[in-house]
Design an enzyme around this catalytic site. Structure first.
Site, short mmCIF file in Angstrom:
data_model
loop_
_atom_site.label_atom_id
_atom_site.label_comp_id
_atom_site.label_asym_id
_atom_site.label_seq_id
_atom_site.Cartn_x
_atom_site.Cartn_y
_atom_site.Cartn_z
N GLY A 67 0.84 -1.11 -0.09
CA GLY A 67 0.11 -0.08 0.03
C GLY A 67 0.70 1.10 -0.01
O GLY A 67 1.76 1.46 -0.89
N LEU A 105 5.46 -4.40 15.08
CA LEU A 105 5.38 -3.13 15.86
C LEU A 105 4.30 -3.11 16.83
O LEU A 105 4.05 -2.06 17.70
CB LEU A 105 5.44 -1.96 14.88
CG LEU A 105 6.62 -1.84 13.82
CD1 LEU A 105 6.40 -0.82 12.86
CD2 LEU A 105 7.90 -1.84 14.78
N TYR A 154 -10.39 2.75 15.53
CA TYR A 154 -9.70 3.10 14.68
C TYR A 154 -9.67 4.49 14.68
O TYR A 154 -8.60 5.21 14.73
CB TYR A 154 -9.77 2.58 13.23
CG TYR A 154 -9.03 2.62 12.22
CD1 TYR A 154 -7.85 2.17 11.83
CD2 TYR A 154 -9.37 3.86 11.23
CE1 TYR A 154 -7.26 2.60 10.81
CE2 TYR A 154 -8.64 4.23 10.18
CZ TYR A 154 -7.46 3.51 10.06
OH TYR A 154 -6.67 3.93 9.05
P1 NAI Z 1 -1.93 -2.07 3.71
O1 NAI Z 1 -2.37 -3.09 4.41
O2 NAI Z 1 -1.69 -2.04 2.16
O3 NAI Z 1 -0.36 -1.82 4.21
C1 NAI Z 1 -0.09 -1.86 5.55
C2 NAI Z 1 1.30 -2.48 5.98
O4 NAI Z 1 1.44 -2.42 7.30
C3 NAI Z 1 1.24 -3.93 5.32
O5 NAI Z 1 2.34 -4.22 4.62
C4 NAI Z 1 1.27 -4.64 6.92
O6 NAI Z 1 2.01 -5.99 6.79
C5 NAI Z 1 2.02 -3.51 7.59
N1 NAI Z 1 1.74 -3.92 9.04
C6 NAI Z 1 0.37 -4.25 9.61
N2 NAI Z 1 0.62 -4.49 10.92
C7 NAI Z 1 1.96 -4.38 11.27
C8 NAI Z 1 2.49 -4.63 12.50
N3 NAI Z 1 1.89 -5.15 13.52
N4 NAI Z 1 3.92 -4.40 12.44
C9 NAI Z 1 4.50 -3.98 11.39
N5 NAI Z 1 4.07 -3.78 10.20
C10 NAI Z 1 2.59 -3.91 10.11
O7 NAI Z 1 -2.59 -0.45 4.24
P2 NAI Z 1 -2.43 0.98 3.73
O8 NAI Z 1 -3.91 1.23 3.32
O9 NAI Z 1 -1.31 1.04 2.91
O10 NAI Z 1 -2.17 1.75 5.13
C11 NAI Z 1 -0.88 2.09 5.46
C12 NAI Z 1 -1.37 3.38 6.32
O11 NAI Z 1 -2.34 4.24 5.95
C13 NAI Z 1 -2.12 2.90 7.94
O12 NAI Z 1 -1.42 3.54 9.08
C14 NAI Z 1 -3.50 2.97 7.60
O13 NAI Z 1 -4.09 3.30 8.62
C15 NAI Z 1 -3.40 4.77 6.91
N6 NAI Z 1 -4.68 4.98 5.94
C16 NAI Z 1 -5.15 4.26 5.15
C17 NAI Z 1 -6.00 4.64 4.27
C18 NAI Z 1 -6.86 3.78 3.05
O14 NAI Z 1 -7.87 4.05 2.74
N7 NAI Z 1 -5.91 2.51 2.79
C19 NAI Z 1 -6.89 5.81 4.58
C20 NAI Z 1 -6.26 6.55 5.84
C21 NAI Z 1 -5.16 6.10 6.43
#
Ligand code: NAI
Length: 267
Positions: free
Chosen positions: A28, A58, A161
């Site tokens: 992402g 983390l 969240y």
């Molecule tokens: P994603 O699911 O594609 O990527 C998240 C990454 O974080 C993954 O590679 C996952 O393995 C890693 N991760 C999860 N738990 C973990 C842990 N305990 N320790 C280490 N790594 C961990 O999601 P995305 O959308 O790229 O999310 C990135 C950030 O953006 C997050 O903080 C999310 O809350 C935020 N966000 C996303 C939105 C969306 O619409 N996709 C909107 C607003 C915020």
């Protein structure tokens, strides 16, 4: 021709290569940011549960310690920027443990490694949900209580969240002007995305009712949901040498959702 040579050919000054640490780098927004920075000639140390230089969970104290130890070793003790991107949107304590405590441990834990950089920068990923309804008791406990108490509250609280993202943005606002941040020349900011097409959103949209609720909660009149590279561009700017003066801010990259939701109330 490399990307940096292309910049020179165009007559613009190439950015000096920098060393970035990105959590959540395997997917992402984190992955898109990694790819963008590497395409610009920078070096990235990624941290994630899988497919990264540093494998660390983390959400746990052990994983946070591993992050700092491994980054210290891989970097030789000197980095230029930290991007706390890792996060989840699942029910309960795990969301608080990673989105809030994991992000803060990333920023605080790696801060000593920034001190030798000529342009140290830090950014986190908050969310448009940081302005959504939230649980006041969980917010207070995240900001001023213990992790143990906060995780216990998160097990039953509503809106976990949104509350973790509100707490993250507030933590940044509270700390950005401290001696350890502004006083050390380190801008500290967040990006608050609207809906971004990533695995996180795909998982949430598997349930049509959840999709309807999320889309209604984040109205995006300008362009609607977008690809992660758009968030990567802003994160890259916030953590570039160019950003010498913006700090403590949460920048909404949300197609207007914040304006729709909060209207005149901010100013
Ligand atoms: P994603 O699911 O594609 O990527 C998240 C990454 O974080 C993954 O590679 C996952 O393995 C890693 N991760 C999860 N738990 C973990 C842990 N305990 N320790 C280490 N790594 C961990 O999601 P995305 O959308 O790229 O999310 C990135 C950030 O953006 C997050 O903080 C999310 O809350 C935020 N966000 C996303 C939105 C969306 O619409 N996709 C909107 C607003 C915020």
């Amino acid at each position: 021709m490399t990307n940096m040579e292309a910049h020179s050919a165009n007559g613009t000054r190439p950015a000096a290569p920098r060393l970035y640490v990105i959590t959540g780098s395997a997917s992402g927004i984190g992955l898109a940011t990694r790819q963008l920075l590497e395409s610009q000639g920078h070096r990235v140390i990624g941290a994630d549960l899988h497919d990264a230089e540093v494998i660390a969970d983390l959400s746990t104290p052990e994983g946070r310690t591993t992050l700092v130890e491994d980054v210290t070793e891989l970097s030789g003790g000197r980095i230029d920027a930290v991007l706390a991107v890792a996060g989840v949107d699942i029910a309960g304590p795990a969301t608080a443990a990673i989105n809030y405590y994991g992000a803060i441990a990333t920023m605080d834990g790696l801060r000593p490694l920034l001190h030798e950089s000529p342009a140290p920068r830090v950014a986190a990923v908050s969310s448009i949900t940081s302005v959504h309804p939230f649980d006041q008791q969980l917010l207070d406990t995240l900001l001023d209580g213990t992790e143990e108490d906060a995780l216990a509250r998160a097990a039953t609280a509503p809106q976990v969240y949104a509350t973790t993202k509100r707490a993250l943005s507030r933590w940044i606002r509270r700390h950005a002007v401290d001696a350890g941040w502004a006083g050390a020349g380190i801008p500290l900011n967040a990006v608050a995305p609207g809906l971004v097409r990533t695995e996180l959103l795909k998982r949430l949209f598997e349930d049509p009712e959840t999709q309807r609720r999320i889309e209604a909660g984040s109205p995006m009149p300008l362009g609607g949901p977008y690809e992660p590279v758009a968030a990567a561009e802003l994160l890259a700017w916030l953590t570039s040498e160019t950003n010498g003066h913006m700090t403590g801010q949460t920048i909404f990259l949300d197609g207007g959702a914040d304006v729709v939701l909060r209207g005149d109330s901010t100013w």
